[in-house]
Design a protein around this motif. Structure first.
Motif, PDB file in Angstrom:
ATOM      1  N   GLY A 164       0.831  -1.197   0.000  1.00 29.05           N
ATOM      2  CA  GLY A 164       0.000   0.000   0.000  1.00 29.05           C
ATOM      3  C   GLY A 164       0.865   1.245   0.000  1.00 29.05           C
ATOM      4  N   PRO A 165       0.244   2.416   0.087  1.00 31.47           N
ATOM      5  CA  PRO A 165       1.015   3.663   0.105  1.00 31.47           C
ATOM      6  C   PRO A 165       1.743   3.847   1.432  1.00 31.47           C
ATOM      7  CG  PRO A 165      -1.315   4.122   0.458  1.00 31.47           C
ATOM      8  CD  PRO A 165      -1.214   2.668   0.133  1.00 31.47           C
ATOM      9  N   GLY A 166       2.900   4.495   1.368  1.00 31.48           N
ATOM     10  CA  GLY A 166       3.649   4.778   2.587  1.00 31.48           C
ATOM     11  C   GLY A 166       2.973   5.840   3.421  1.00 31.48           C
ATOM     12  N   THR A 167       3.101   5.722   4.730  1.00 32.31           N
ATOM     13  CA  THR A 167       2.432   6.669   5.632  1.00 32.31           C
ATOM     14  C   THR A 167       3.392   7.330   6.610  1.00 32.31           C
ATOM     15  OG1 THR A 167       1.868   4.845   7.133  1.00 32.31           O
ATOM     16  CG2 THR A 167       0.230   5.455   5.482  1.00 32.31           C
ATOM     17  N   GLY A 168       4.698   7.232   6.358  1.00 37.02           N
ATOM     18  CA  GLY A 168       5.652   7.880   7.248  1.00 37.02           C
ATOM     19  C   GLY A 168       6.135   6.959   8.350  1.00 37.02           C
ATOM     20  N   VAL A 169       6.352   7.516   9.532  1.00 35.69           N
ATOM     21  CA  VAL A 169       6.940   6.778  10.640  1.00 35.69           C
ATOM     22  C   VAL A 169       5.954   5.759  11.207  1.00 35.69           C
ATOM     23  CG1 VAL A 169       7.907   6.968  12.972  1.00 35.69           C
ATOM     24  CG2 VAL A 169       8.479   8.677  11.241  1.00 35.69           C
ATOM     25  N   LEU A 170       6.452   4.547  11.459  1.00 37.62           N
ATOM     26  CA  LEU A 170       5.639   3.497  12.054  1.00 37.62           C
ATOM     27  C   LEU A 170       6.458   2.742  13.086  1.00 37.62           C
ATOM     28  CD1 LEU A 170       2.918   1.825  11.918  1.00 37.62           C
ATOM     29  CD2 LEU A 170       4.239   0.203  10.542  1.00 37.62           C
ATOM     30  N   HIS A 171       5.945   2.637  14.303  1.00 40.10           N
ATOM     31  CA  HIS A 171       6.582   1.833  15.335  1.00 40.10           C
ATOM     32  C   HIS A 171       6.054   0.405  15.271  1.00 40.10           C
ATOM     33  CE1 HIS A 171       7.763   5.403  18.164  1.00 40.10           C
ATOM     34  NE2 HIS A 171       8.257   5.507  16.941  1.00 40.10           N
ATOM     35  N   VAL A 172       6.953  -0.554  15.442  1.00 35.99           N
ATOM     36  CA  VAL A 172       6.561  -1.961  15.482  1.00 35.99           C
ATOM     37  C   VAL A 172       7.079  -2.526  16.802  1.00 35.99           C
ATOM     38  CG1 VAL A 172       6.488  -4.135  14.234  1.00 35.99           C
ATOM     39  CG2 VAL A 172       6.889  -2.013  12.972  1.00 35.99           C
ATOM     40  N   ALA A 173       6.163  -2.790  17.720  1.00 37.67           N
ATOM     41  CA  ALA A 173       6.516  -3.149  19.091  1.00 37.67           C
ATOM     42  C   ALA A 173       6.249  -4.616  19.374  1.00 37.67           C
ATOM     43  CB  ALA A 173       5.720  -2.275  20.073  1.00 37.67           C
ATOM     44  N   GLY A 174       6.919  -5.111  20.403  1.00 37.45           N
ATOM     45  CA  GLY A 174       6.734  -6.481  20.863  1.00 37.45           C
ATOM     46  C   GLY A 174       6.340  -6.509  22.317  1.00 37.45           C
ATOM     47  N   ALA A 175       6.996  -7.372  23.084  1.00 42.21           N
ATOM     48  CA  ALA A 175       6.692  -7.533  24.511  1.00 42.21           C
ATOM     49  C   ALA A 175       7.849  -7.011  25.355  1.00 42.21           C
ATOM     50  CB  ALA A 175       6.445  -9.008  24.827  1.00 42.21           C
ATOM     51  N   ASP A 176       7.535  -6.505  26.536  1.00 41.65           N
ATOM     52  CA  ASP A 176       8.560  -5.992  27.447  1.00 41.65           C
ATOM     53  C   ASP A 176       9.209  -7.129  28.231  1.00 41.65           C
ATOM     54  OD1 ASP A 176       8.160  -3.326  26.748  1.00 41.65           O
ATOM     55  OD2 ASP A 176       6.557  -3.054  28.211  1.00 41.65           O
ATOM     56  N   TRP A 177      10.514  -7.071  28.340  1.00 42.23           N
ATOM     57  CA  TRP A 177      11.290  -8.038  29.102  1.00 42.23           C
ATOM     58  C   TRP A 177      12.278  -7.314  30.007  1.00 42.23           C
ATOM     59  CZ3 TRP A 177      11.397 -13.443  29.052  1.00 42.23           C
ATOM     60  CH2 TRP A 177      10.552 -14.064  28.115  1.00 42.23           C
ATOM     61  N   ARG A 178      12.353  -7.759  31.258  1.00 40.33           N
ATOM     62  CA  ARG A 178      13.458  -7.307  32.106  1.00 40.33           C
ATOM     63  C   ARG A 178      14.666  -8.171  31.752  1.00 40.33           C
ATOM     64  NH1 ARG A 178      13.076  -3.816  36.065  1.00 40.33           N
ATOM     65  NH2 ARG A 178      10.832  -4.119  36.262  1.00 40.33           N
ATOM     66  N   ILE A 179      15.816  -7.554  31.644  1.00 42.15           N
ATOM     67  CA  ILE A 179      17.017  -8.264  31.192  1.00 42.15           C
ATOM     68  C   ILE A 179      17.340  -9.467  32.086  1.00 42.15           C
ATOM     69  CG2 ILE A 179      19.520  -8.069  30.938  1.00 42.15           C
ATOM     70  CD1 ILE A 179      17.999  -6.953  28.586  1.00 42.15           C
ATOM     71  N   ARG A 180      17.144  -9.334  33.370  1.00 42.27           N
ATOM     72  CA  ARG A 180      17.424 -10.454  34.265  1.00 42.27           C
ATOM     73  C   ARG A 180      16.488 -11.628  33.974  1.00 42.27           C
ATOM     74  NH1 ARG A 180      18.054  -9.384  39.628  1.00 42.27           N
ATOM     75  NH2 ARG A 180      17.499 -11.518  40.188  1.00 42.27           N
ATOM     76  N   ASP A 181      15.232 -11.333  33.648  1.00 40.84           N
ATOM     77  CA  ASP A 181      14.288 -12.398  33.329  1.00 40.84           C
ATOM     78  C   ASP A 181      14.658 -13.087  32.014  1.00 40.84           C
ATOM     79  OD1 ASP A 181      12.836 -11.834  35.621  1.00 40.84           O
ATOM     80  OD2 ASP A 181      11.532 -10.400  34.591  1.00 40.84           O
ATOM     81  N   LEU A 182      15.149 -12.309  31.063  1.00 43.59           N
ATOM     82  CA  LEU A 182      15.595 -12.888  29.803  1.00 43.59           C
ATOM     83  C   LEU A 182      16.810 -13.789  30.028  1.00 43.59           C
ATOM     84  CD1 LEU A 182      15.337 -13.039  26.734  1.00 43.59           C
ATOM     85  CD2 LEU A 182      16.682 -10.942  26.580  1.00 43.59           C
ATOM     86  N   ALA A 183      17.742 -13.320  30.874  1.00 49.21           N
ATOM     87  CA  ALA A 183      18.928 -14.126  31.185  1.00 49.21           C
ATOM     88  C   ALA A 183      18.542 -15.413  31.913  1.00 49.21           C
ATOM     89  CB  ALA A 183      19.904 -13.313  32.024  1.00 49.21           C
ATOM     90  N   LEU A 184      17.610 -15.324  32.845  1.00 51.44           N
ATOM     91  CA  LEU A 184      17.180 -16.515  33.587  1.00 51.44           C
ATOM     92  C   LEU A 184      16.467 -17.507  32.671  1.00 51.44           C
ATOM     93  CD1 LEU A 184      15.946 -14.759  36.851  1.00 51.44           C
ATOM     94  CD2 LEU A 184      17.876 -16.344  36.665  1.00 51.44           C
ATOM     95  N   LEU A 185      15.687 -17.009  31.712  1.00 52.76           N
ATOM     96  CA  LEU A 185      15.033 -17.914  30.771  1.00 52.76           C
ATOM     97  C   LEU A 185      16.075 -18.603  29.889  1.00 52.76           C
ATOM     98  CD1 LEU A 185      12.528 -19.113  29.455  1.00 52.76           C
ATOM     99  CD2 LEU A 185      12.393 -17.074  27.998  1.00 52.76           C
ATOM    100  N   ALA A 186      17.065 -17.842  29.426  1.00 56.88           N
ATOM    101  CA  ALA A 186      18.123 -18.440  28.608  1.00 56.88           C
ATOM    102  C   ALA A 186      18.873 -19.503  29.394  1.00 56.88           C
ATOM    103  CB  ALA A 186      19.090 -17.355  28.126  1.00 56.88           C
ATOM    104  N   ALA A 187      19.130 -19.239  30.684  1.00 60.63           N
ATOM    105  CA  ALA A 187      19.820 -20.217  31.525  1.00 60.63           C
ATOM    106  C   ALA A 187      18.980 -21.467  31.723  1.00 60.63           C
ATOM    107  CB  ALA A 187      20.158 -19.585  32.874  1.00 60.63           C
ATOM    108  N   SER A 188      17.678 -21.284  31.898  1.00 59.97           N
ATOM    109  CA  SER A 188      16.788 -22.432  32.066  1.00 59.97           C
ATOM    110  C   SER A 188      16.755 -23.284  30.798  1.00 59.97           C
ATOM    111  CB  SER A 188      15.382 -21.938  32.424  1.00 59.97           C
ATOM    112  OG  SER A 188      14.463 -23.002  32.461  1.00 59.97           O
ATOM    113  N   CYS A 189      16.668 -22.625  29.643  1.00 58.99           N
ATOM    114  CA  CYS A 189      16.666 -23.354  28.369  1.00 58.99           C
ATOM    115  C   CYS A 189      17.991 -24.088  28.162  1.00 58.99           C
ATOM    116  CB  CYS A 189      16.415 -22.391  27.212  1.00 58.99           C
ATOM    117  SG  CYS A 189      14.740 -21.714  27.136  1.00 58.99           S
TER     118      CYS A 189
END
Length: 300
Positions: free
Chosen positions: A217-242
């Motif tokens: 479609g036509p461009g509309t300028g700036v667009l944010h594409v967001a995901g989910a919020d993660w605390r870095i410690r929680d991400l590290a703990l999940l990686a360690a668990s995996c």
């Protein structure tokens, strides 16, 4: 559609190129890697400006740029590649009759994020990486205003997900990849502090699908594409668990003594695009397990 994609041998660009093909588009790649269809070296803006692009291209997706680590290592070159190179690419596209553009920018144009960060929030880069992307955004805004170009400027959150191919992949400094590499290589994950910082993580596959959909479609300028919020410690703990699950041995997380300054609360959001849905925890865990499996196989 016939689409020129720069940076298709890179992380985000490679996923985007594959996604466009899956949507039935013909992709012409441009970059420095020998695998590209067109030789493009953004560190030499003069050669880019003189580039004769093939006719019949309907759009250009510009995903090639120096990433944050490279920008820190060579700040002057970051402006050559990310800004002057982008300006030269716009010249080459104009001569080839390409008026539809999608520029892959970054959430990091907000250097010290605070409050609600939607498309109307004031930009305030805090380093060369963010500043060069913001300056490149201005070039696309100018092209839309002065040349009537149809432009999307996409700002993804922090990306995670498997690359299109592991060969040549160089983004191991990104936290989810770094945690996996530490787990397999060192047997533990080390943080400098307590890992209290929050980060918004978006799957690169979802980002590519959003870009592919909008390109029709036509461009509309700036667009944010967001995901989910993660605390870095929680991400590290999940990686360690995996890693513990996959490797069959305990992989601890070591927290450092570095004092972390309190960070302002913020919400990365969009006025036009819903944040990525689904089970964010399951998606991240699946990605971590796949990355760990790749590293384990490579090490063996």
């Amino acid at each position: 559609m016939r689409v020129l994609v720069t940076g298709a041998s890179g992380y985000a660009g490679g996923i985007v190129a594959d996604c466009l093909r899956e949507h039935g588009m013909e992709v012409v790649t441009a970059g420095r890697a020998p695998s590209n269809d067109i030789r493009l070296d953004l560190s030499d803006p003069g050669s880019v400006a003189r580039l004769a692009l093939p006719h019949g291209l309907d759009a250009c997706v510009h995903a090639a740029a120096m990433h944050e680590v490279a920008c820190r290592a060579a700040p002057p070159l970051a402006y050559v590649v990310n800004v002057a190179g982008t300006r030269a690419l716009l010249d080459a596209c104009g001569r080839a009759g390409i008026a539809r553009h999608a520029y892959v920018s970054t959430f990091h144009v907000f250097g010290q994020p605070a409050g609600r960060l939607d498309e109307g929030a004031a930009v305030a880069p805090a380093n060369d990486y963010g500043l060069t992307h913001w300056q490149a955004e201005q070039l696309y805004t100018l092209a839309a205003q002065s040349q009537g170009a149809s432009v999307d400027i996409l700002r993804p959150a922090n990306l995670f997900g498997l690359p299109a191919q592991w060969s040549g992949f160089d983004r191991w400094t990104l936290a989810p990849f770094d945690f996996c590499r530490q787990a397999v290589g060192e047997g533990r994950i080390v943080l400098h502090g307590q890992g209290l910082a929050m980060r918004n993580y978006l799957s690169v596959d979802h980002f590519a699908r959003v870009l592919a959909r909008r390109l029709t479609g036509p461009g509309t300028g700036v667009l944010h594409v967001a995901g989910a919020d993660w605390r870095i410690r929680d991400l590290a703990l999940l990686a360690a668990s995996c890693a513990t699950e996959l490797l069959g041995r305990d992989v601890p997380v070591a927290f450092g003594a570095a004092m972390e300054s309190p960070q302002a609360e913020y919400q990365f959001a969009s006025r036009h695009e819903d944040a990525e849905g689904g089970d964010a925890h399951a998606a991240m865990a699946a990605f971590l397990l796949d990355t760990l499996a790749h590293l384990k196989e490579s090490k063996s």
